[in-house]
Motif scaffolding. Structure first.
Motif, PDB file in Angstrom:
ATOM      1  N   PHE A   1     -26.210  -9.846  -7.392  1.00  0.00           N
ATOM      2  CA  PHE A   1     -26.846  -9.867  -6.074  1.00  0.00           C
ATOM      3  C   PHE A   1     -25.879 -10.440  -5.039  1.00  0.00           C
ATOM      4  N   ASN A   2     -25.648  -9.684  -3.976  1.00  0.00           N
ATOM      5  CA  ASN A   2     -24.790 -10.121  -2.890  1.00  0.00           C
ATOM      6  C   ASN A   2     -25.543 -11.132  -2.023  1.00  0.00           C
ATOM      7  N   ALA A   3     -25.146 -12.399  -2.129  1.00  0.00           N
ATOM      8  CA  ALA A   3     -25.837 -13.468  -1.399  1.00  0.00           C
ATOM      9  C   ALA A   3     -25.124 -13.858  -0.109  1.00  0.00           C
ATOM     10  N   SER A   4     -24.118 -13.093   0.312  1.00  0.00           N
ATOM     11  CA  SER A   4     -23.369 -13.463   1.521  1.00  0.00           C
ATOM     12  C   SER A   4     -24.249 -13.632   2.765  1.00  0.00           C
ATOM     13  N   PRO A   5     -25.257 -12.765   2.987  1.00  0.00           N
ATOM     14  CA  PRO A   5     -26.125 -12.985   4.158  1.00  0.00           C
ATOM     15  C   PRO A   5     -26.858 -14.330   4.100  1.00  0.00           C
ATOM     16  N   LEU A   6     -27.284 -14.731   2.915  1.00  0.00           N
ATOM     17  CA  LEU A   6     -27.941 -16.033   2.755  1.00  0.00           C
ATOM     18  C   LEU A   6     -26.962 -17.172   2.991  1.00  0.00           C
ATOM     19  N   ILE A   7     -25.762 -17.021   2.464  1.00  0.00           N
ATOM     20  CA  ILE A   7     -24.739 -18.068   2.596  1.00  0.00           C
ATOM     21  C   ILE A   7     -24.405 -18.311   4.062  1.00  0.00           C
ATOM     22  N   SER A   8     -24.342 -17.254   4.858  1.00  0.00           N
ATOM     23  CA  SER A   8     -24.078 -17.399   6.296  1.00  0.00           C
ATOM     24  C   SER A   8     -25.187 -18.191   6.978  1.00  0.00           C
ATOM     25  N   MET A   9     -26.438 -17.953   6.565  1.00  0.00           N
ATOM     26  CA  MET A   9     -27.572 -18.663   7.170  1.00  0.00           C
ATOM     27  C   MET A   9     -27.645 -20.116   6.704  1.00  0.00           C
ATOM     28  N   ILE A  10     -27.113 -20.381   5.535  1.00  0.00           N
ATOM     29  CA  ILE A  10     -27.036 -21.764   5.072  1.00  0.00           C
ATOM     30  C   ILE A  10     -25.951 -22.494   5.858  1.00  0.00           C
ATOM     31  N   GLU A  11     -24.815 -21.853   6.019  1.00  0.00           N
ATOM     32  CA  GLU A  11     -23.683 -22.475   6.711  1.00  0.00           C
ATOM     33  C   GLU A  11     -23.996 -22.780   8.169  1.00  0.00           C
ATOM     34  N   ASP A  12     -24.765 -21.912   8.840  1.00  0.00           N
ATOM     35  CA  ASP A  12     -25.043 -22.158  10.259  1.00  0.00           C
ATOM     36  C   ASP A  12     -26.296 -23.010  10.494  1.00  0.00           C
TER      37      ASP A  12
ATOM     38  N   ARG B   1     -37.320 -21.733   7.746  1.00  0.00           N
ATOM     39  CA  ARG B   1     -37.542 -21.461   6.327  1.00  0.00           C
ATOM     40  C   ARG B   1     -38.189 -20.087   6.108  1.00  0.00           C
ATOM     41  N   LYS B   2     -38.979 -19.665   7.065  1.00  0.00           N
ATOM     42  CA  LYS B   2     -39.625 -18.350   6.944  1.00  0.00           C
ATOM     43  C   LYS B   2     -38.586 -17.237   6.923  1.00  0.00           C
ATOM     44  N   LYS B   3     -37.593 -17.342   7.792  1.00  0.00           N
ATOM     45  CA  LYS B   3     -36.533 -16.331   7.852  1.00  0.00           C
ATOM     46  C   LYS B   3     -35.728 -16.313   6.549  1.00  0.00           C
ATOM     47  N   ILE B   4     -35.460 -17.499   5.996  1.00  0.00           N
ATOM     48  CA  ILE B   4     -34.743 -17.588   4.724  1.00  0.00           C
ATOM     49  C   ILE B   4     -35.569 -16.953   3.604  1.00  0.00           C
ATOM     50  N   ALA B   5     -36.867 -17.246   3.577  1.00  0.00           N
ATOM     51  CA  ALA B   5     -37.740 -16.686   2.536  1.00  0.00           C
ATOM     52  C   ALA B   5     -37.770 -15.162   2.607  1.00  0.00           C
ATOM     53  N   GLN B   6     -37.848 -14.627   3.812  1.00  0.00           N
ATOM     54  CA  GLN B   6     -37.854 -13.164   3.983  1.00  0.00           C
ATOM     55  C   GLN B   6     -36.561 -12.546   3.469  1.00  0.00           C
ATOM     56  N   LEU B   7     -35.440 -13.196   3.770  1.00  0.00           N
ATOM     57  CA  LEU B   7     -34.147 -12.670   3.333  1.00  0.00           C
ATOM     58  C   LEU B   7     -33.997 -12.773   1.812  1.00  0.00           C
ATOM     59  N   ILE B   8     -34.481 -13.858   1.234  1.00  0.00           N
ATOM     60  CA  ILE B   8     -34.445 -14.004  -0.237  1.00  0.00           C
ATOM     61  C   ILE B   8     -35.170 -12.843  -0.890  1.00  0.00           C
ATOM     62  N   ARG B   9     -36.382 -12.561  -0.418  1.00  0.00           N
ATOM     63  CA  ARG B   9     -37.173 -11.458  -1.001  1.00  0.00           C
ATOM     64  C   ARG B   9     -36.485 -10.114  -0.793  1.00  0.00           C
ATOM     65  N   GLN B  10     -35.886  -9.948   0.377  1.00  0.00           N
ATOM     66  CA  GLN B  10     -35.201  -8.693   0.691  1.00  0.00           C
ATOM     67  C   GLN B  10     -33.992  -8.474  -0.228  1.00  0.00           C
TER      68      GLN B  10
ATOM     69  N   THR C   1     -21.594 -22.379  -4.115  1.00  0.00           N
ATOM     70  CA  THR C   1     -22.012 -23.775  -3.950  1.00  0.00           C
ATOM     71  C   THR C   1     -22.918 -23.975  -2.740  1.00  0.00           C
ATOM     72  N   HIS C   2     -23.068 -22.961  -1.891  1.00  0.00           N
ATOM     73  CA  HIS C   2     -24.031 -23.038  -0.788  1.00  0.00           C
ATOM     74  C   HIS C   2     -25.471 -22.885  -1.284  1.00  0.00           C
ATOM     75  N   LEU C   3     -25.667 -22.091  -2.308  1.00  0.00           N
ATOM     76  CA  LEU C   3     -27.021 -21.675  -2.700  1.00  0.00           C
ATOM     77  C   LEU C   3     -27.944 -22.806  -3.176  1.00  0.00           C
ATOM     78  N   PRO C   4     -27.447 -23.893  -3.781  1.00  0.00           N
ATOM     79  CA  PRO C   4     -28.362 -24.977  -4.151  1.00  0.00           C
ATOM     80  C   PRO C   4     -29.155 -25.559  -2.981  1.00  0.00           C
ATOM     81  N   PHE C   5     -28.682 -25.356  -1.739  1.00  0.00           N
ATOM     82  CA  PHE C   5     -29.426 -25.860  -0.583  1.00  0.00           C
ATOM     83  C   PHE C   5     -30.776 -25.169  -0.416  1.00  0.00           C
TER      84      PHE C   5
END
Length: 263
Positions: free
Chosen positions: A142-153, A160-169, A185-189
């Protein structure tokens, strides 16, 4: 060398997940955390660019006389660490997908790997999968780069709602998978949200594995710090104000130094 620092670096806040476990496992050690924001994200760099970045970062970090450098990012750890090791006398430890642990844990014989776009598409990850995973176990990447960008910024702190939607997507239903490695190492957040959305899945955080590996290395080489109360220093190569704000929000109060260096 026992009093020399352990340096931990990646392209942003991902190192904090490693540092958190290091401080639990090795509270006496002095740490330097270098967030190379100027080169974020590592996960979309070419292999040649990654090599240049990591090689030059290590050259820069040598001025702190570290006894160990941890490359706290899966992407360069998979793609360039072996080549970089041959160019320095400083011991290096990288963060690789904890595939062996996932194999031991899976009962459905189907595991997932969440990582950056570059890691997912790398031949090195394919080699690791072929080498370490038995043929009867299926692997989904699974390509998690979009999630990683949202964690970094900092979006993971504000929306949290936007993150949850992206996780499901990005992950879908995951009905057939029972173990997923967090191979960034971003994903544990966002582990709490992953657990909430997929309570039937075990998500493996590599941070604890790395902390134990570092402890073993220090003991075996008689490099552990015998004094108490290790100190931490935080350096950032760009966007100090934004970076400091995110660290404050996750409870880090250390002074942050912006450093300027060129490749």
């Amino acid at each position: 060398m026992n009093h020399s620092p352990i340096v931990v670096f990646d392209s942003g806040i991902g190192s904090i997940s490693i540092i958190k476990e290091l401080k639990k496992e090795l509270p006496s050690e002095n740490l330097i955390y270098f967030a190379d924001k100027a080169n974020f994200p590592y996960g979309k760099k070419s292999q040649n660019d990654l090599f240049e970045i990591v090689q030059n970062t290590i050259k820069y970090l040598q001025r702190f006389n570290p006894k160990l450098i941890i490359i706290a990012s899966t992407t360069p750890s998979i793609q360039v660490i072996d080549e970089v090791k041959s160019l320095t006398n400083i011991p290096l430890i990288g963060v690789r997908p904890p595939i062996k642990k996932a194999i031991k844990m899976t009962k459905k014989k189907h595991i997932g790997i969440m990582a950056t776009e570059s890691t997912i598409n790398s031949k090195e990850l394919d080699i690791q999968i072929k080498t370490e995973i038995p043929q009867e176990i299926f692997v989904s990447k699974f390509n998690a780069s979009p999630l990683i960008s949202m964690i970094e910024d900092g979006t993971f702190l504000k929306n949290r709602k936007k993150i949850a939607q992206l996780i499901r997507q990005l992950l879908g239903k995951l009905d057939d998978i029972d173990v997923v490695t967090l191979s960034s190492t971003h994903l544990p957040f966002i582990l709490d949200q992953l657990n909430q959305i997929y309570p039937h899945i075990e998500f493996i955080d590599p941070s604890q594995i790395i902390a134990k590996e570092v402890k073993k290395f220090l003991i075996n080489n008689n490099l552990n710090n015998k004094t108490k109360n290790g100190k931490m220093r935080i350096l950032v190569s760009d966007k100090k104000k934004e970076f400091q704000e995110i660290l404050r929000q996750i409870g880090r109060r250390e002074k942050i130094e912006e450093v300027f260096w060129s490749m």
